[in-house]
Design an enzyme around this catalytic site. Structure first.
Site, PDB file in Angstrom:
ATOM      1  N   GLY A  98       3.116   0.096  -2.723  1.00  0.00           N
ATOM      2  CA  GLY A  98       1.755   0.484  -2.346  1.00  0.00           C
ATOM      3  C   GLY A  98       0.890  -0.729  -2.106  1.00  0.00           C
ATOM      4  O   GLY A  98       0.699  -1.558  -2.998  1.00  0.00           O
ATOM      5  N   LYS A 138     -14.271  13.968 -15.954  1.00  0.00           N
ATOM      6  CA  LYS A 138     -13.872  13.839 -14.554  1.00  0.00           C
ATOM      7  C   LYS A 138     -14.475  15.017 -13.800  1.00  0.00           C
ATOM      8  O   LYS A 138     -14.639  16.105 -14.363  1.00  0.00           O
ATOM      9  CB  LYS A 138     -12.348  13.894 -14.440  1.00  0.00           C
ATOM     10  CG  LYS A 138     -11.810  13.304 -13.182  1.00  0.00           C
ATOM     11  CD  LYS A 138     -11.577  11.806 -13.310  1.00  0.00           C
ATOM     12  CE  LYS A 138     -11.028  11.207 -12.037  1.00  0.00           C
ATOM     13  NZ  LYS A 138     -10.745   9.781 -12.174  1.00  0.00           N
ATOM     14  N   GLY A 193      -2.401  -0.654  -0.870  1.00  0.00           N
ATOM     15  CA  GLY A 193      -3.746  -0.159  -0.581  1.00  0.00           C
ATOM     16  C   GLY A 193      -4.786  -1.070  -1.198  1.00  0.00           C
ATOM     17  O   GLY A 193      -4.581  -2.286  -1.326  1.00  0.00           O
ATOM     18  N   HIS A 194      -5.887  -0.464  -1.624  1.00  0.00           N
ATOM     19  CA  HIS A 194      -6.995  -1.251  -2.165  1.00  0.00           C
ATOM     20  C   HIS A 194      -6.547  -2.149  -3.304  1.00  0.00           C
ATOM     21  O   HIS A 194      -6.888  -3.321  -3.353  1.00  0.00           O
ATOM     22  CB  HIS A 194      -8.105  -0.312  -2.663  1.00  0.00           C
ATOM     23  CG  HIS A 194      -8.817   0.367  -1.552  1.00  0.00           C
ATOM     24  ND1 HIS A 194      -8.506   1.638  -1.136  1.00  0.00           N
ATOM     25  CD2 HIS A 194      -9.810  -0.065  -0.761  1.00  0.00           C
ATOM     26  CE1 HIS A 194      -9.285   1.958  -0.130  1.00  0.00           C
ATOM     27  NE2 HIS A 194     -10.093   0.947   0.120  1.00  0.00           N
ATOM     28  N   VAL A 195      -5.781  -1.595  -4.243  1.00  0.00           N
ATOM     29  CA  VAL A 195      -5.385  -2.370  -5.423  1.00  0.00           C
ATOM     30  C   VAL A 195      -4.139  -3.211  -5.133  1.00  0.00           C
ATOM     31  O   VAL A 195      -4.121  -4.417  -5.387  1.00  0.00           O
ATOM     32  CB  VAL A 195      -5.119  -1.448  -6.636  1.00  0.00           C
ATOM     33  CG1 VAL A 195      -4.724  -2.272  -7.853  1.00  0.00           C
ATOM     34  CG2 VAL A 195      -6.361  -0.616  -6.959  1.00  0.00           C
TER      35      VAL A 195
HETATM   36  P1  NAD Z   1      -5.027   3.452  -1.953  1.00  0.00           P
HETATM   37  O1  NAD Z   1      -5.016   4.843  -1.470  1.00  0.00           O
HETATM   38  O2  NAD Z   1      -5.971   2.451  -1.370  1.00  0.00           O
HETATM   39  O3  NAD Z   1      -3.561   2.791  -1.815  1.00  0.00           O
HETATM   40  C1  NAD Z   1      -2.383   3.481  -2.085  1.00  0.00           C
HETATM   41  C2  NAD Z   1      -1.345   2.929  -1.116  1.00  0.00           C
HETATM   42  O4  NAD Z   1      -0.080   3.476  -1.469  1.00  0.00           O
HETATM   43  C3  NAD Z   1      -1.602   3.321   0.330  1.00  0.00           C
HETATM   44  O5  NAD Z   1      -1.551   2.158   1.139  1.00  0.00           O
HETATM   45  C4  NAD Z   1      -0.475   4.301   0.651  1.00  0.00           C
HETATM   46  O6  NAD Z   1      -0.071   4.245   1.998  1.00  0.00           O
HETATM   47  C5  NAD Z   1       0.602   3.806  -0.284  1.00  0.00           C
HETATM   48  N1  NAD Z   1       1.631   4.785  -0.582  1.00  0.00           N
HETATM   49  C6  NAD Z   1       1.502   6.110  -0.797  1.00  0.00           C
HETATM   50  N2  NAD Z   1       2.701   6.671  -1.051  1.00  0.00           N
HETATM   51  C7  NAD Z   1       3.604   5.663  -1.020  1.00  0.00           C
HETATM   52  C8  NAD Z   1       4.991   5.588  -1.215  1.00  0.00           C
HETATM   53  N3  NAD Z   1       5.725   6.668  -1.497  1.00  0.00           N
HETATM   54  N4  NAD Z   1       5.604   4.391  -1.094  1.00  0.00           N
HETATM   55  C9  NAD Z   1       4.901   3.282  -0.812  1.00  0.00           C
HETATM   56  N5  NAD Z   1       3.567   3.280  -0.617  1.00  0.00           N
HETATM   57  C10 NAD Z   1       2.929   4.465  -0.728  1.00  0.00           C
HETATM   58  O7  NAD Z   1      -5.238   3.548  -3.540  1.00  0.00           O
HETATM   59  P2  NAD Z   1      -5.684   2.393  -4.529  1.00  0.00           P
HETATM   60  O8  NAD Z   1      -7.147   2.481  -4.738  1.00  0.00           O
HETATM   61  O9  NAD Z   1      -5.064   1.120  -4.120  1.00  0.00           O
HETATM   62  O10 NAD Z   1      -5.007   2.908  -5.883  1.00  0.00           O
HETATM   63  C11 NAD Z   1      -3.605   2.786  -6.091  1.00  0.00           C
HETATM   64  C12 NAD Z   1      -3.239   3.481  -7.393  1.00  0.00           C
HETATM   65  O11 NAD Z   1      -3.948   2.870  -8.478  1.00  0.00           O
HETATM   66  C13 NAD Z   1      -3.598   4.971  -7.445  1.00  0.00           C
HETATM   67  O12 NAD Z   1      -2.627   5.646  -8.203  1.00  0.00           O
HETATM   68  C14 NAD Z   1      -4.923   4.992  -8.188  1.00  0.00           C
HETATM   69  O13 NAD Z   1      -5.129   6.215  -8.859  1.00  0.00           O
HETATM   70  C15 NAD Z   1      -4.714   3.864  -9.172  1.00  0.00           C
HETATM   71  N6  NAD Z   1      -5.961   3.254  -9.643  1.00  0.00           N
HETATM   72  C16 NAD Z   1      -6.839   2.702  -8.759  1.00  0.00           C
HETATM   73  C17 NAD Z   1      -8.011   2.123  -9.237  1.00  0.00           C
HETATM   74  C18 NAD Z   1      -8.982   1.466  -8.283  1.00  0.00           C
HETATM   75  O14 NAD Z   1      -9.868   0.716  -8.745  1.00  0.00           O
HETATM   76  N7  NAD Z   1      -8.875   1.681  -6.983  1.00  0.00           N
HETATM   77  C19 NAD Z   1      -8.296   2.100 -10.600  1.00  0.00           C
HETATM   78  C20 NAD Z   1      -7.360   2.662 -11.488  1.00  0.00           C
HETATM   79  C21 NAD Z   1      -6.192   3.236 -10.990  1.00  0.00           C
END
Ligand code: NAD
Length: 357
Positions: A180, A80, A182-184
Protein backbone atom coordinates in the site's frame (compact mmCIF):
# COMPACT_ATOMS: atom_id res chain seq x y z
CA UNK A 1 -33.08 -4.90 9.96
CA UNK A 2 -31.60 -8.15 11.23
CA UNK A 3 -30.73 -8.28 14.90
CA UNK A 4 -27.06 -7.73 15.68
CA UNK A 5 -25.34 -10.46 17.57
CA UNK A 6 -24.57 -9.63 21.19
CA UNK A 7 -20.87 -9.84 20.50
CA UNK A 8 -20.95 -6.61 18.47
CA UNK A 9 -21.66 -4.62 21.63
CA UNK A 10 -18.83 -4.39 24.09
CA UNK A 11 -20.27 -2.24 26.86
CA UNK A 12 -20.62 0.70 24.49
CA UNK A 13 -21.81 3.69 26.47
CA UNK A 14 -24.01 5.20 23.80
CA UNK A 15 -24.99 4.62 20.19
CA UNK A 16 -27.00 7.32 18.40
CA UNK A 17 -28.74 7.31 15.04
CA UNK A 18 -28.83 10.65 13.28
CA UNK A 19 -31.01 11.60 10.31
CA UNK A 20 -31.61 14.84 8.45
CA UNK A 21 -34.20 14.60 5.70
CA UNK A 22 -33.25 17.89 4.07
CA UNK A 23 -29.64 16.90 3.31
CA UNK A 24 -30.13 13.11 3.19
CA UNK A 25 -27.80 12.57 6.16
CA UNK A 26 -28.02 9.16 7.81
CA UNK A 27 -25.32 8.61 10.39
CA UNK A 28 -24.45 6.66 13.50
CA UNK A 29 -22.33 7.99 16.34
CA UNK A 30 -20.97 5.26 18.61
CA UNK A 31 -19.32 6.05 21.92
CA UNK A 32 -17.49 3.10 23.38
CA UNK A 33 -15.86 4.42 26.53
CA UNK A 34 -15.23 7.85 28.05
CA UNK A 35 -13.43 6.90 31.26
CA UNK A 36 -10.22 8.61 30.16
CA UNK A 37 -11.88 11.57 28.46
CA UNK A 38 -14.17 12.53 25.59
CA UNK A 39 -14.52 9.93 22.86
CA UNK A 40 -12.44 10.96 19.85
CA UNK A 41 -12.73 9.12 16.57
CA UNK A 42 -13.03 9.88 12.90
CA UNK A 43 -16.13 10.10 10.78
CA UNK A 44 -16.19 7.41 8.09
CA UNK A 45 -18.31 8.08 4.98
CA UNK A 46 -19.01 4.72 3.40
CA UNK A 47 -21.59 3.11 1.15
CA UNK A 48 -22.55 0.30 3.53
CA UNK A 49 -24.53 -2.59 2.10
CA UNK A 50 -26.91 -2.44 5.06
CA UNK A 51 -27.61 -0.49 8.24
CA UNK A 52 -26.49 -3.54 10.16
CA UNK A 53 -23.06 -3.33 8.50
CA UNK A 54 -22.85 0.35 9.37
CA UNK A 55 -23.68 -0.29 13.03
CA UNK A 56 -21.21 -3.13 13.22
CA UNK A 57 -18.47 -0.93 11.77
CA UNK A 58 -19.26 1.94 14.14
CA UNK A 59 -19.20 -0.42 17.14
CA UNK A 60 -15.95 -2.08 16.10
CA UNK A 61 -14.15 1.12 15.18
CA UNK A 62 -15.23 3.04 18.28
CA UNK A 63 -14.02 0.22 20.52
CA UNK A 64 -10.69 0.25 18.70
CA UNK A 65 -10.30 3.97 19.38
CA UNK A 66 -10.62 3.42 23.14
CA UNK A 67 -7.70 0.98 23.03
CA UNK A 68 -5.63 3.19 20.76
CA UNK A 69 -6.06 6.31 22.91
CA UNK A 70 -5.33 4.40 26.13
CA UNK A 71 -2.16 2.86 24.74
CA UNK A 72 -1.01 6.28 23.50
CA UNK A 73 -1.62 7.58 27.03
CA UNK A 74 -4.01 10.26 25.80
CA UNK A 75 -6.74 11.61 28.02
CA UNK A 76 -9.34 10.49 25.54
CA UNK A 77 -11.94 7.80 25.17
CA UNK A 78 -13.03 5.97 22.06
CA UNK A 79 -15.79 6.83 19.62
CA UNK A 80 -16.48 6.80 15.93
CA UNK A 81 -19.10 8.05 13.53
CA UNK A 82 -20.21 6.59 10.24
CA UNK A 83 -22.21 8.36 7.56
CA UNK A 84 -24.11 5.97 5.34
CA UNK A 85 -23.96 6.54 1.57
CA UNK A 86 -21.70 7.06 -1.40
CA UNK A 87 -19.62 10.11 -0.51
CA UNK A 88 -18.93 10.86 -4.17
CA UNK A 89 -22.68 11.16 -4.81
CA UNK A 90 -24.33 12.53 -1.66
CA UNK A 91 -21.67 14.49 0.18
CA UNK A 92 -22.39 18.21 0.31
CA UNK A 93 -21.22 21.00 2.63
CA UNK A 94 -24.82 21.14 3.96
CA UNK A 95 -24.82 17.42 4.79
CA UNK A 96 -21.51 17.75 6.64
CA UNK A 97 -22.90 20.74 8.54
CA UNK A 98 -26.00 18.71 9.45
CA UNK A 99 -23.66 16.04 10.80
CA UNK A 100 -21.82 18.77 12.72
CA UNK A 101 -25.08 19.77 14.41
CA UNK A 102 -25.48 16.22 15.72
CA UNK A 103 -21.90 16.26 17.00
CA UNK A 104 -22.74 19.53 18.76
CA UNK A 105 -25.83 17.91 20.32
CA UNK A 106 -23.55 15.31 21.94
CA UNK A 107 -22.32 18.16 24.12
CA UNK A 108 -18.60 17.39 23.86
CA UNK A 109 -18.58 13.71 24.82
CA UNK A 110 -17.79 12.94 21.17
CA UNK A 111 -15.12 14.71 19.11
CA UNK A 112 -15.08 13.97 15.41
CA UNK A 113 -12.23 13.93 12.89
CA UNK A 114 -11.55 12.76 9.36
CA UNK A 115 -11.51 9.13 8.27
CA UNK A 116 -12.06 7.15 5.08
CA UNK A 117 -14.34 9.23 2.85
CA UNK A 118 -13.91 12.52 4.72
CA UNK A 119 -11.23 15.21 4.53
CA UNK A 120 -9.91 18.25 6.39
CA UNK A 121 -12.20 20.37 4.15
CA UNK A 122 -15.22 18.40 5.45
CA UNK A 123 -14.02 19.04 8.99
CA UNK A 124 -14.03 22.77 8.21
CA UNK A 125 -17.74 22.50 7.30
CA UNK A 126 -18.45 20.58 10.51
CA UNK A 127 -16.53 23.29 12.39
CA UNK A 128 -19.17 25.81 11.30
CA UNK A 129 -21.62 23.98 13.60
CA UNK A 130 -19.47 22.66 16.45
CA UNK A 131 -16.08 23.12 18.06
CA UNK A 132 -15.89 19.40 18.84
CA UNK A 133 -13.96 18.60 15.68
CA UNK A 134 -10.25 18.12 14.92
CA UNK A 135 -8.25 17.27 11.81
CA UNK A 136 -8.82 20.72 10.39
CA UNK A 137 -6.89 22.27 7.55
CA UNK A 138 -3.57 23.89 8.35
CA UNK A 139 -5.09 27.32 8.84
CA UNK A 140 -6.68 28.35 12.12
CA UNK A 141 -4.75 25.99 14.42
CA UNK A 142 -5.44 22.92 12.28
CA UNK A 143 -2.70 20.37 11.77
CA UNK A 144 -3.46 19.29 8.20
CA UNK A 145 -2.98 15.78 6.80
CA UNK A 146 -2.28 13.41 9.73
CA UNK A 147 -0.79 10.73 7.46
CA UNK A 148 2.75 12.11 7.66
CA UNK A 149 2.80 11.83 11.45
CA UNK A 150 1.10 8.42 11.29
CA UNK A 151 3.84 7.27 8.93
CA UNK A 152 6.51 8.64 11.24
CA UNK A 153 5.02 6.63 14.13
CA UNK A 154 4.98 3.49 11.99
CA UNK A 155 8.66 4.09 11.17
CA UNK A 156 9.42 4.47 14.90
CA UNK A 157 7.52 1.22 15.52
CA UNK A 158 9.49 -0.58 12.80
CA UNK A 159 12.73 0.60 14.41
CA UNK A 160 11.67 -0.69 17.82
CA UNK A 161 10.61 -4.04 16.39
CA UNK A 162 13.84 -4.40 14.40
CA UNK A 163 15.93 -3.54 17.47
CA UNK A 164 14.14 -6.24 19.45
CA UNK A 165 14.04 -8.98 16.86
CA UNK A 166 17.15 -8.36 14.75
CA UNK A 167 19.22 -6.78 17.54
CA UNK A 168 20.22 -3.74 15.51
CA UNK A 169 19.50 -0.04 15.82
CA UNK A 170 20.10 0.57 12.14
CA UNK A 171 17.72 -0.09 9.28
CA UNK A 172 20.56 -0.18 6.75
CA UNK A 173 20.17 -3.32 4.64
CA UNK A 174 17.02 -4.40 6.50
CA UNK A 175 14.56 -5.83 3.97
CA UNK A 176 11.10 -4.29 4.20
CA UNK A 177 8.05 -5.12 2.08
CA UNK A 178 5.46 -2.33 2.08
CA UNK A 179 1.88 -3.13 1.04
CA UNK A 180 0.00 0.00 0.00
CA UNK A 181 1.49 3.29 -1.18
CA UNK A 182 -1.28 5.67 -0.23
CA UNK A 183 -1.13 8.58 2.16
CA UNK A 184 0.72 6.66 4.87
CA UNK A 185 2.58 3.96 2.93
CA UNK A 186 4.36 6.40 0.64
CA UNK A 187 5.76 8.35 3.60
CA UNK A 188 6.78 5.12 5.32
CA UNK A 189 8.77 4.22 2.19
CA UNK A 190 10.39 7.66 2.19
CA UNK A 191 11.59 7.20 5.77
CA UNK A 192 12.85 3.67 5.20
CA UNK A 193 14.76 4.61 2.07
CA UNK A 194 16.39 7.51 3.93
CA UNK A 195 17.69 4.95 6.44
CA UNK A 196 18.98 2.77 3.59
CA UNK A 197 16.57 -0.10 4.16
CA UNK A 198 16.05 -2.40 1.16
CA UNK A 199 12.44 -1.72 0.24
CA UNK A 200 10.01 -3.68 -1.94
CA UNK A 201 6.59 -2.19 -2.62
CA UNK A 202 3.21 -3.03 -4.11
CA UNK A 203 -0.10 -1.29 -4.65
CA UNK A 204 -3.16 -2.14 -6.70
CA UNK A 205 -2.93 1.39 -8.06
CA UNK A 206 -0.19 1.30 -10.72
CA UNK A 207 0.22 5.08 -10.62
CA UNK A 208 1.21 4.89 -6.94
CA UNK A 209 3.71 2.13 -7.72
CA UNK A 210 5.25 4.12 -10.57
CA UNK A 211 5.59 7.21 -8.37
CA UNK A 212 7.33 5.26 -5.60
CA UNK A 213 9.66 3.43 -7.96
CA UNK A 214 10.61 6.64 -9.78
CA UNK A 215 11.02 8.72 -6.64
CA UNK A 216 12.69 6.26 -4.27
CA UNK A 217 14.27 3.73 -6.65
CA UNK A 218 12.59 0.85 -4.82
CA UNK A 219 11.66 -2.52 -6.30
CA UNK A 220 8.02 -3.36 -6.97
CA UNK A 221 6.22 -6.69 -7.08
CA UNK A 222 2.65 -7.64 -8.00
CA UNK A 223 0.04 -6.77 -5.37
CA UNK A 224 -0.77 -10.48 -4.80
CA UNK A 225 2.88 -11.20 -3.98
CA UNK A 226 3.83 -8.53 -1.50
CA UNK A 227 2.62 -10.34 1.64
CA UNK A 228 4.74 -13.36 0.81
CA UNK A 229 8.08 -11.68 0.21
CA UNK A 230 11.10 -13.12 1.95
CA UNK A 231 11.93 -10.14 4.14
CA UNK A 232 12.74 -8.92 7.62
CA UNK A 233 9.72 -6.66 7.95
CA UNK A 234 6.31 -6.82 6.31
CA UNK A 235 4.65 -3.41 6.60
CA UNK A 236 0.93 -3.58 5.76
CA UNK A 237 -0.22 -0.06 4.90
CA UNK A 238 -3.36 -0.86 2.89
CA UNK A 239 -6.28 -2.85 4.24
CA UNK A 240 -7.23 -4.77 7.35
CA UNK A 241 -7.77 -8.52 7.69
CA UNK A 242 -4.68 -9.46 5.71
CA UNK A 243 -3.32 -11.85 8.35
CA UNK A 244 -5.82 -14.66 8.06
CA UNK A 245 -6.15 -18.43 7.62
CA UNK A 246 -5.21 -18.16 3.95
CA UNK A 247 -2.17 -15.91 4.25
CA UNK A 248 -0.57 -16.93 7.53
CA UNK A 249 1.19 -20.10 6.37
CA UNK A 250 2.70 -18.33 3.40
CA UNK A 251 4.34 -15.45 5.29
CA UNK A 252 8.13 -15.30 5.03
CA UNK A 253 8.81 -12.30 7.26
CA UNK A 254 10.30 -11.98 10.75
CA UNK A 255 8.32 -8.91 11.78
CA UNK A 256 4.94 -7.41 10.87
CA UNK A 257 4.76 -3.67 11.53
CA UNK A 258 2.51 -1.41 9.51
CA UNK A 259 -0.17 1.25 9.50
CA UNK A 260 -3.25 -0.66 8.39
CA UNK A 261 -5.99 -0.96 10.98
CA UNK A 262 -7.17 -4.43 12.08
CA UNK A 263 -4.42 -6.36 10.31
CA UNK A 264 -5.27 -9.57 12.16
CA UNK A 265 -8.44 -11.13 10.86
CA UNK A 266 -9.05 -12.48 14.38
CA UNK A 267 -7.12 -12.26 17.65
CA UNK A 268 -6.16 -15.93 17.35
CA UNK A 269 -4.06 -15.06 14.31
CA UNK A 270 -1.79 -13.16 16.70
CA UNK A 271 -1.30 -16.40 18.62
CA UNK A 272 -0.46 -18.12 15.35
CA UNK A 273 2.16 -15.46 14.54
CA UNK A 274 3.70 -16.02 17.98
CA UNK A 275 3.91 -19.77 17.29
CA UNK A 276 5.75 -18.98 14.05
CA UNK A 277 8.14 -16.60 15.89
CA UNK A 278 6.93 -13.65 13.82
CA UNK A 279 7.01 -10.46 15.88
CA UNK A 280 3.74 -8.60 15.41
CA UNK A 281 3.75 -4.90 16.30
CA UNK A 282 0.08 -4.29 17.19
CA UNK A 283 -1.38 -1.98 14.54
CA UNK A 284 -3.21 0.40 16.82
CA UNK A 285 -0.04 0.97 18.84
CA UNK A 286 2.24 2.00 16.01
CA UNK A 287 -0.36 3.79 13.86
CA UNK A 288 -1.39 6.16 16.67
CA UNK A 289 0.68 9.09 15.37
CA UNK A 290 -2.25 10.70 13.56
CA UNK A 291 -4.44 10.48 16.65
CA UNK A 292 -1.70 11.94 18.86
CA UNK A 293 -1.29 14.74 16.33
CA UNK A 294 -4.92 15.85 16.17
CA UNK A 295 -5.23 15.70 19.94
CA UNK A 296 -2.84 18.61 20.21
CA UNK A 297 -4.46 20.69 17.51
CA UNK A 298 -5.39 24.24 18.38
CA UNK A 299 -3.88 27.71 18.60
CA UNK A 300 -0.88 26.34 20.54
CA UNK A 301 -0.22 23.41 18.16
CA UNK A 302 3.44 22.52 18.40
CA UNK A 303 4.75 19.98 15.93
CA UNK A 304 7.99 19.35 17.84
CA UNK A 305 6.03 18.41 20.92
CA UNK A 306 3.87 16.04 18.86
CA UNK A 307 6.95 14.39 17.33
CA UNK A 308 8.38 13.83 20.80
CA UNK A 309 5.17 12.10 21.87
CA UNK A 310 5.11 10.00 18.72
CA UNK A 311 8.70 8.97 19.47
CA UNK A 312 7.17 7.44 22.62
CA UNK A 313 5.74 4.67 20.39
CA UNK A 314 9.23 3.12 20.59
CA UNK A 315 9.03 2.64 24.36
CA UNK A 316 5.35 1.71 24.31
CA UNK A 317 6.01 -1.09 21.84
CA UNK A 318 8.94 -2.29 23.92
CA UNK A 319 6.75 -2.37 27.01
CA UNK A 320 4.19 -4.50 25.15
CA UNK A 321 6.84 -6.86 23.78
CA UNK A 322 8.34 -7.36 27.23
CA UNK A 323 4.92 -7.93 28.78
CA UNK A 324 4.05 -10.47 26.08
CA UNK A 325 7.34 -12.29 26.70
CA UNK A 326 6.88 -12.30 30.47
CA UNK A 327 3.34 -13.64 30.24
CA UNK A 328 4.08 -15.88 27.27
CA UNK A 329 1.16 -14.43 25.31
CA UNK A 330 0.82 -12.90 21.87
CA UNK A 331 1.66 -9.23 21.42
CA UNK A 332 -1.89 -8.30 20.40
CA UNK A 333 -3.29 -9.86 23.58
CA UNK A 334 -0.58 -8.11 25.61
CA UNK A 335 -1.43 -4.68 24.19
CA UNK A 336 -5.15 -5.25 24.74
CA UNK A 337 -4.51 -6.15 28.38
CA UNK A 338 -2.33 -3.09 28.96
CA UNK A 339 -4.91 -0.83 27.29
CA UNK A 340 -7.76 -2.32 29.33
CA UNK A 341 -5.84 -1.71 32.54
CA UNK A 342 -5.71 1.95 31.53
CA UNK A 343 -9.36 2.56 30.73
CA UNK A 344 -11.36 0.06 32.75
CA UNK A 345 -12.29 0.81 36.33
CA UNK A 346 -10.45 4.10 36.43
CA UNK A 347 -11.72 7.41 37.64
CA UNK A 348 -13.05 9.71 35.00
CA UNK A 349 -10.21 12.03 33.96
CA UNK A 350 -12.31 14.57 32.12
CA UNK A 351 -11.41 17.45 34.41
CA UNK A 352 -7.96 17.92 32.96
CA UNK A 353 -8.74 17.32 29.33
CA UNK A 354 -7.78 20.21 27.10
CA UNK A 355 -10.14 19.25 24.30
CA UNK A 356 -13.21 19.58 26.45
CA UNK A 357 -12.19 22.97 27.83
P1 NAD B 1 -4.97 5.31 1.43
O1 NAD B 1 -6.33 4.97 0.96
O2 NAD B 1 -4.38 6.64 1.12
O3 NAD B 1 -3.90 4.22 0.91
C1 NAD B 1 -4.16 2.86 0.85
C2 NAD B 1 -3.39 2.34 -0.36
O4 NAD B 1 -3.48 0.92 -0.36
C3 NAD B 1 -3.97 2.81 -1.68
O5 NAD B 1 -2.93 3.34 -2.48
C4 NAD B 1 -4.57 1.54 -2.29
O6 NAD B 1 -4.51 1.53 -3.70
C5 NAD B 1 -3.68 0.49 -1.68
N1 NAD B 1 -4.26 -0.85 -1.67
C6 NAD B 1 -5.53 -1.22 -1.43
N2 NAD B 1 -5.66 -2.55 -1.50
C7 NAD B 1 -4.43 -3.04 -1.77
C8 NAD B 1 -3.90 -4.33 -1.95
N3 NAD B 1 -4.67 -5.42 -1.88
N4 NAD B 1 -2.59 -4.47 -2.23
C9 NAD B 1 -1.79 -3.39 -2.32
N5 NAD B 1 -2.22 -2.13 -2.15
C10 NAD B 1 -3.53 -1.96 -1.87
O7 NAD B 1 -4.99 5.07 3.02
P2 NAD B 1 -3.96 5.60 4.09
O8 NAD B 1 -4.48 6.85 4.68
O9 NAD B 1 -2.59 5.56 3.53
O10 NAD B 1 -4.11 4.48 5.21
C11 NAD B 1 -3.54 3.19 5.04
C12 NAD B 1 -3.97 2.30 6.20
O11 NAD B 1 -3.52 2.87 7.43
C13 NAD B 1 -5.48 2.12 6.34
O12 NAD B 1 -5.75 0.83 6.81
C14 NAD B 1 -5.85 3.14 7.41
O13 NAD B 1 -7.02 2.76 8.11
C15 NAD B 1 -4.64 3.07 8.30
N6 NAD B 1 -4.41 4.28 9.09
C16 NAD B 1 -4.24 5.49 8.47
C17 NAD B 1 -4.02 6.62 9.25
C18 NAD B 1 -3.79 7.96 8.59
O14 NAD B 1 -3.32 8.90 9.27
N7 NAD B 1 -4.07 8.12 7.31
C19 NAD B 1 -3.97 6.55 10.64
C20 NAD B 1 -4.13 5.29 11.24
C21 NAD B 1 -4.35 4.16 10.45
Amino acid sequence: MALLSNTSFDNHELVSFCADAETGLRAIIAIHNTNRGPALGGCRFWNYASEEDAIRDALRLSRGMTYKAALANLQLGGGKAVIIGDSSKIKTPELMRAFGRFVEKMGGIYITAEDVGTSPADMENIRLETRHVVGLENSDGGSGDPSIITAYGVYVGIKAAVARKLKTDSLRGVKVAVQGLGHVGSYVVERLVKDEAVVTVADINSENVKNAVDKYKVTSVAAEEILYQECDVLSPCALGGIINDTSIDKLKCKIIAGAANNQLSEARHGDELKKRAILYAPDYVINAGGLINVTFEGPNYNKDKVIKLVDGIYDTLNEILSYAEDKNISTNRASDLIAESRFQDIENKWGSNKLSA
